[in-house]
Design an enzyme around this catalytic site. Structure first.
Site, PDB file in Angstrom:
ATOM      1  CB  SER A 108      -0.918  -0.037   1.227  1.00 18.12           C
ATOM      2  OG  SER A 108      -1.911   0.953   1.125  1.00 18.12           O
ATOM      3  CG  ASN A 109      -0.377   4.736  -1.270  1.00 15.98           C
ATOM      4  OD1 ASN A 109      -0.985   5.560  -0.611  1.00 15.98           O
ATOM      5  ND2 ASN A 109      -0.925   4.123  -2.299  1.00 15.98           N
ATOM      6  N   PRO A 110       1.239   5.526   1.993  1.00 18.31           N
ATOM      7  CG  PRO A 110       3.024   6.925   2.552  1.00 18.31           C
ATOM      8  CD  PRO A 110       2.522   6.013   1.488  1.00 18.31           C
ATOM      9  CB  SER A 111      -2.856   7.954   0.437  1.00 16.82           C
ATOM     10  OG  SER A 111      -4.023   8.732   0.389  1.00 16.82           O
ATOM     11  CB  ALA A 132      -2.503   7.381  -3.231  1.00 12.64           C
TER      12      ALA A 132
END
Ligand code: C5P
Length: 212
Positions: A25-28, A92
């Site tokens: 995943s990503n930190p959005s 994101a």
């Protein structure tokens, strides 16, 4: 009474599963999309907010659709887009998903030393291709260099009306920050710079410009 105009907003990260217990995943944080949803609701839109997993409160009075993967997010957005007059895609979305290793936890010793990745659908591109002349579509672009030129290219390639460009090389803004500083670019080469302020203020500035 006139029917409210429909506004569709995407937010947050997507989760791309490796097996049943691991994902990429990503930190959005979802903050920018949630603020846009909240301001759009106050402006009188009927707002549907489609979000990946986030840990912030849902804005009052919006229709909320919770999704996890890019594939799920695409399914919901493609279905809702034709009825929406305004769509703002802040999510994101992971560009790639790993090849799924199986429906259980892969044992430590059996975990592969490399993963294969599959390209996810570009949802915004698909919506741009579907767009009709009475709809407005706005994308976001996180760029670390040549941000305005790259933003303009994306705006045209994805058939958007506006693009909001974030310079992610600036540590004061971006993903998990309360603050943002963006440039809004239009199809006819107009650009508006919104200096460092809260994501709430930036959300209001964007909506006031794109919906006049
Ligand atoms: O091309 P890039 O990924 O930088 O474009 C960012 C914009 O595209 C954002 O509005 C994001 O929500 C959208 N996007 C998408 N599907 C993807 C990747 C990005 O809709 N797979």
């Amino acid at each position: 009474m006139n029917k409210p105009v429909k506004c569709l907003i995407s937010a947050g990260p997507t989760r791309e599963w490796i097996d049943d217990v691991r994902f990429i995943s990503n930190p959005s944080s979802g903050k920018m999309g949630f603020e846009l949803a909240s301001v759009a609701k106050k402006m009188g839109f009927e707002v549907t907010l489609v979000s990946g997993p986030v840990s912030i409160p849902r804005p009052d009075g919006v229709i909320y659709k919770s999704v996890e993967t890019a594939i799920e997010m695409r399914e919901v957005l493609v279905k809702l887009f034709p009825q929406s007059s305004l769509a703002i895609m802040t999510a994101a979305v992971s560009d790639h998903r790993p090849e799924f290793l199986g429906k259980k936890k892969v044992k430590k010793d059996e975990f592969p030393s490399s993963l294969k990745f599959i390209r996810n659908p570009d949802i915004l591109q698909e919506l741009g291709d579907m767009k009709s002349s009475n709809q407005k579509l706005i994308g976001f672009a996180a760029e670390s260099f040549d941000h305005l030129a790259n933003g303009q290219k994306k705006l045209e390639a994805k058939n958007l009306d506006w693009i909001v460009v974030n310079d992610i090389s600036n540590p004061k803004t971006g993903f998990e920050s309360e603050m943002n500083e963006v440039t809004l670019l239009s199809r006819n080469n107009e650009h508006f710079s919104f200096p460092l302020s809260t994501k709430r203020k930036i959300a209001a500035d964007i909506l006031n410009q794109v919906w006049k």
